[in-house]
Write an enzyme that holds these catalytic residues in place. Sequence first.
Site, PDB file in Angstrom:
ATOM      1  N   ASP A 140       0.854  -1.201   0.000  1.00  0.00           N
ATOM      2  CA  ASP A 140       0.000   0.000   0.000  1.00  0.00           C
ATOM      3  C   ASP A 140       0.892   1.254   0.000  1.00  0.00           C
ATOM      4  OD1 ASP A 140       0.950  -0.417   2.614  1.00  0.00           O
ATOM      5  OD2 ASP A 140      -0.824   0.460   3.560  1.00  0.00           O
ATOM      6  N   ASP A 157       6.764   1.180   2.002  1.00  0.00           N
ATOM      7  CA  ASP A 157       6.427   0.186   0.969  1.00  0.00           C
ATOM      8  C   ASP A 157       7.227   0.465  -0.302  1.00  0.00           C
ATOM      9  OD1 ASP A 157       3.463  -1.018   1.915  1.00  0.00           O
ATOM     10  OD2 ASP A 157       3.829   1.037   2.519  1.00  0.00           O
ATOM     11  N   ASN A 184      -2.376   2.768   3.601  1.00  0.00           N
ATOM     12  CA  ASN A 184      -1.794   4.078   3.891  1.00  0.00           C
ATOM     13  C   ASN A 184      -2.590   5.190   3.220  1.00  0.00           C
ATOM     14  OD1 ASN A 184       0.382   3.347   5.531  1.00  0.00           O
ATOM     15  ND2 ASN A 184       1.567   2.710   3.738  1.00  0.00           N
ATOM     16  N   THR A 208       2.917  -6.020   2.808  1.00  0.00           N
ATOM     17  CA  THR A 208       3.421  -4.894   3.606  1.00  0.00           C
ATOM     18  C   THR A 208       2.320  -3.869   3.881  1.00  0.00           C
ATOM     19  OG1 THR A 208       4.192  -3.691   1.659  1.00  0.00           O
ATOM     20  CG2 THR A 208       5.777  -5.179   2.711  1.00  0.00           C
ATOM     21  N   PHE A 243      -0.673  -0.558  12.770  1.00  0.00           N
ATOM     22  CA  PHE A 243      -1.594  -0.056  11.748  1.00  0.00           C
ATOM     23  C   PHE A 243      -2.135  -1.142  10.804  1.00  0.00           C
ATOM     24  CE2 PHE A 243      -2.320   1.704   7.466  1.00  0.00           C
ATOM     25  CZ  PHE A 243      -3.316   2.625   7.734  1.00  0.00           C
ATOM     26  N   ASN A 244      -1.262  -1.945  10.196  1.00  0.00           N
ATOM     27  CA  ASN A 244      -1.723  -2.890   9.160  1.00  0.00           C
ATOM     28  C   ASN A 244      -2.745  -3.882   9.715  1.00  0.00           C
ATOM     29  OD1 ASN A 244      -0.115  -1.763   7.192  1.00  0.00           O
ATOM     30  ND2 ASN A 244       1.568  -3.214   7.483  1.00  0.00           N
ATOM     31  N   HIS A 284       9.580   0.349   8.252  1.00  0.00           N
ATOM     32  CA  HIS A 284       8.973  -0.949   8.596  1.00  0.00           C
ATOM     33  C   HIS A 284       9.025  -2.006   7.485  1.00  0.00           C
ATOM     34  CE1 HIS A 284       6.945   1.165  11.980  1.00  0.00           C
ATOM     35  NE2 HIS A 284       6.648   2.100  11.097  1.00  0.00           N
ATOM     36  N   ASP A 285       8.399  -1.651   6.346  1.00  0.00           N
ATOM     37  CA  ASP A 285       8.145  -2.672   5.322  1.00  0.00           C
ATOM     38  C   ASP A 285       9.422  -3.200   4.695  1.00  0.00           C
ATOM     39  OD1 ASP A 285       5.462  -2.242   5.768  1.00  0.00           O
ATOM     40  OD2 ASP A 285       5.280  -0.757   4.166  1.00  0.00           O
TER      41      ASP A 285
END
Length: 309
Positions: free
Chosen positions: A10, A15, A39, A124, A165-166, A238-239
């Site tokens: 996303d 990402d 996102n 992700t 979040f995800n 993160h991703d």
Amino acid sequence: MTTPVIIDCDPGHDDAIALLLAVASSELDVLAVSTVAGNTTLDKTTRNALTVLELAGRAEIPVAIGAAGPLERELVIAEYVHGESGLDGPVLDEPTTNPVDAPASEFLASIIHASPDPVTLIPTGPLTNIAQLLLDHPDTKENIASITFMGGAAEIGNVTPNAEFNIYVDPEAAEVVSSSGLPLTMIGLEVTHQALFGEREAEALRGRGRAATFVAELLDFFVANHPRTYAAPGAPVHDVVAVAQVIDPALVTTERCGLRIDTSEGLGRGRTVVDRWHVTDWEPQVDVGFGLRRKAFSDLLIERLEMLP
Ligand code: BDR
Ligand code: CA
């Protein structure tokens, strides 16, 4: 030996950097990219994925459009982190390429069935597309090697004190994935908050090619705009850690734990309940990431981004 992968994303700053790392890495064969709302909205995450692949000179990688929102809930987006476009910072060219015609669930199933080697999925974003794939095409499980997902937290969350979040966005989808019986690796906040990229990394990348400069400009926005919650310089990419873990599993130390998803509404929504100390009789079915070899991670990312055009 290359690992065939599908990246479901996303984009989103991290990402986008994760996609760039994947296409720059000869250890991976990126068979397809699918997009999901998270996102930002689906039209923008799809545009962003196409733009990033084109920038990397990899516009031949097919992009399939996935879910415009969670399985059962209203969409929640993260404009406060990623800006209005989802990739605020650099000037974003409109892509000259188009997504494939088929919806993500159908397209990914055909790619997985056609692959001579089992495919590793790297989601992700919210897990909506992956859940849809497993629900619509359960036979694809036979040719899925594993799922390494960015999401969750064994301890505290980032969108609420309980949830990352995800997983917060689509807990029901996370539940489908976590109970799928497939080999799973969870790259949650314990790991990704060790993967901080900031001004120093942006300066190392700026001017080192089109893609590296694009990442430097993404970092300018992402770092400046990131909630100043973590008392640390830089922002967690993160991703990127999920992709890096598939390239080199030794970068992340994991522990096999039982996992349940809190699909309730209210305080616990989207919490990944990780049984680290094996106090339940839950089958320990997920490799949960806890440690990161930070320097090796950051060296790998910078080196690979500099290899792109
Ligand atoms: C996750 O949420 C998104 O904002 C990032 O792209 C990452 O996938 C981190 O919680
Ligand atoms: Ca993401």
